[in-house]
Design a protein around this motif. Structure first.
Motif, mmCIF file in Angstrom:
data_model
loop_
_atom_site.group_PDB
_atom_site.id
_atom_site.type_symbol
_atom_site.label_atom_id
_atom_site.label_comp_id
_atom_site.label_asym_id
_atom_site.label_seq_id
_atom_site.Cartn_x
_atom_site.Cartn_y
_atom_site.Cartn_z
ATOM 1 N N ASP A 179 47.300 14.221 25.911
ATOM 2 C CA ASP A 179 45.954 13.841 25.490
ATOM 3 C C ASP A 179 44.923 14.670 26.262
ATOM 4 O O ASP A 179 44.905 14.664 27.491
ATOM 5 N N ARG A 180 44.064 15.399 25.524
ATOM 6 C CA ARG A 180 43.126 16.333 26.154
ATOM 7 C C ARG A 180 42.166 15.647 27.118
ATOM 8 O O ARG A 180 41.887 16.171 28.196
ATOM 9 N N LEU A 181 41.640 14.489 26.736
ATOM 10 C CA LEU A 181 40.709 13.786 27.614
ATOM 11 C C LEU A 181 41.401 13.330 28.894
ATOM 12 O O LEU A 181 40.855 13.447 29.984
ATOM 13 N N LYS A 182 42.617 12.813 28.752
ATOM 14 C CA LYS A 182 43.376 12.364 29.922
ATOM 15 C C LYS A 182 43.717 13.549 30.812
ATOM 16 O O LYS A 182 43.614 13.465 32.036
ATOM 17 N N LEU A 183 44.104 14.672 30.213
ATOM 18 C CA LEU A 183 44.414 15.869 30.995
ATOM 19 C C LEU A 183 43.187 16.343 31.764
ATOM 20 O O LEU A 183 43.278 16.707 32.940
ATOM 21 N N HIS A 184 42.025 16.325 31.115
ATOM 22 C CA HIS A 184 40.788 16.756 31.774
ATOM 23 C C HIS A 184 40.474 15.834 32.950
ATOM 24 O O HIS A 184 40.154 16.291 34.048
ATOM 25 N N GLU A 185 40.598 14.536 32.733
ATOM 26 C CA GLU A 185 40.336 13.552 33.781
ATOM 27 C C GLU A 185 41.303 13.747 34.961
ATOM 28 O O GLU A 185 40.893 13.733 36.128
ATOM 29 N N LEU A 186 42.581 13.949 34.654
ATOM 30 C CA LEU A 186 43.574 14.143 35.711
ATOM 31 C C LEU A 186 43.369 15.466 36.446
ATOM 32 O O LEU A 186 43.576 15.538 37.656
ATOM 33 N N ALA A 187 42.948 16.504 35.711
ATOM 34 C CA ALA A 187 42.684 17.798 36.354
ATOM 35 C C ALA A 187 41.551 17.668 37.364
ATOM 36 O O ALA A 187 41.631 18.194 38.478
ATOM 37 N N LEU A 188 40.488 16.953 36.992
ATOM 38 C CA LEU A 188 39.367 16.744 37.913
ATOM 39 C C LEU A 188 39.804 15.948 39.132
ATOM 40 O O LEU A 188 39.444 16.260 40.273
ATOM 41 N N LEU A 239 42.874 15.685 40.348
ATOM 42 C CA LEU A 239 43.780 16.516 41.142
ATOM 43 C C LEU A 239 42.991 17.530 41.965
ATOM 44 O O LEU A 239 43.238 17.705 43.158
ATOM 45 N N TYR A 240 42.033 18.193 41.320
ATOM 46 C CA TYR A 240 41.207 19.181 42.025
ATOM 47 C C TYR A 240 40.517 18.534 43.222
ATOM 48 O O TYR A 240 40.562 19.040 44.339
ATOM 49 N N ASP A 241 39.894 17.393 42.981
ATOM 50 C CA ASP A 241 39.156 16.703 44.029
ATOM 51 C C ASP A 241 40.089 16.299 45.172
ATOM 52 O O ASP A 241 39.779 16.466 46.347
ATOM 53 N N HIS A 242 41.237 15.774 44.810
ATOM 54 C CA HIS A 242 42.226 15.311 45.783
ATOM 55 C C HIS A 242 42.690 16.466 46.685
ATOM 56 O O HIS A 242 42.728 16.335 47.909
ATOM 57 N N ILE A 243 43.027 17.591 46.061
ATOM 58 C CA ILE A 243 43.509 18.751 46.822
ATOM 59 C C ILE A 243 42.369 19.357 47.629
ATOM 60 O O ILE A 243 42.527 19.676 48.811
ATOM 61 N N ASP A 244 41.208 19.501 46.997
ATOM 62 C CA ASP A 244 40.070 20.144 47.642
ATOM 63 C C ASP A 244 39.663 19.399 48.916
ATOM 64 O O ASP A 244 39.384 20.011 49.943
ATOM 65 N N ARG A 245 39.640 18.066 48.857
ATOM 66 C CA ARG A 245 39.263 17.278 50.030
ATOM 67 C C ARG A 245 40.310 17.367 51.136
ATOM 68 O O ARG A 245 39.990 17.192 52.307
ATOM 69 N N SER A 249 53.044 18.311 39.090
ATOM 70 C CA SER A 249 53.181 17.193 38.148
ATOM 71 C C SER A 249 52.390 16.001 38.679
ATOM 72 O O SER A 249 52.507 15.648 39.852
ATOM 73 N N VAL A 250 51.606 15.407 37.788
ATOM 74 C CA VAL A 250 50.731 14.305 38.163
ATOM 75 C C VAL A 250 50.994 13.127 37.237
ATOM 76 O O VAL A 250 51.104 13.292 36.020
ATOM 77 N N SER A 251 51.086 11.924 37.809
ATOM 78 C CA SER A 251 51.293 10.726 36.996
ATOM 79 C C SER A 251 49.977 10.298 36.354
ATOM 80 O O SER A 251 48.916 10.844 36.663
ATOM 81 N N GLN A 252 50.044 9.302 35.482
ATOM 82 C CA GLN A 252 48.855 8.853 34.757
ATOM 83 C C GLN A 252 47.757 8.338 35.675
ATOM 84 O O GLN A 252 46.592 8.368 35.326
ATOM 85 N N ASP A 253 48.133 7.864 36.870
ATOM 86 C CA ASP A 253 47.115 7.366 37.796
ATOM 87 C C ASP A 253 46.598 8.454 38.734
ATOM 88 O O ASP A 253 45.814 8.191 39.637
ATOM 89 N N GLY A 254 47.048 9.694 38.536
ATOM 90 C CA GLY A 254 46.540 10.809 39.328
ATOM 91 C C GLY A 254 47.367 11.125 40.563
ATOM 92 O O GLY A 254 47.023 12.018 41.323
#
Length: 106
Positions: free
Chosen positions: A12-21, A23-29, A46-51
């Motif tokens: 799902d594109r919206l879910k992928l976009h949300e998870l990408a953001l 993931l980025y935030d998690h790694i960046d911090r 690989s990221v689960s539905q909860d990020g």
């Protein structure tokens, strides 16, 4: 049976976009070290539905050599998320650049 991993993928594109953001935030911090590597470090994450990060795999030799300079090993979630292999995951390409920038792509 060929034994390949049959984990469902989140598409799902919206879910992928949300998870990408997320993931980025998690790694960046978590990425506090100054890079000593001179080439991009490229991983599949690989990221689960909860990020939560369930797994990562280096895609090039520098990525293997410099794993300790990334926050990825510390961000792996414990087995309670990875034990449910039927849970769908999203796969992202994560790039750590030598200039200190981070990229997350579906």
């Amino acid at each position: 049976m060929d034994g390949t991993n049959q984990t469902a993928e989140i598409i799902d594109r919206l879910k992928l976009h949300e998870l990408a953001l997320k993931l980025y935030d998690h790694i960046d911090r978590s990425w506090q070290t100054s890079p000593t590597f001179t080439q991009n470090l490229v991983y599949t994450v690989s990221v689960s539905q909860d990020g939560a990060i369930g797994n990562f795999e280096p895609l090039n030799q520098p990525a293997k050599d410099y794993i300790p300079e990334t926050p990825l090993p510390n961000l792996l979630k414990s087995s309670e998320t990875s034990s449910n292999s039927a849970a769908p995951v999203a796969k992202f390409t994560v790039v750590f650049a030598p200039i200190g920038t981070l990229e997350v792509n579906p």
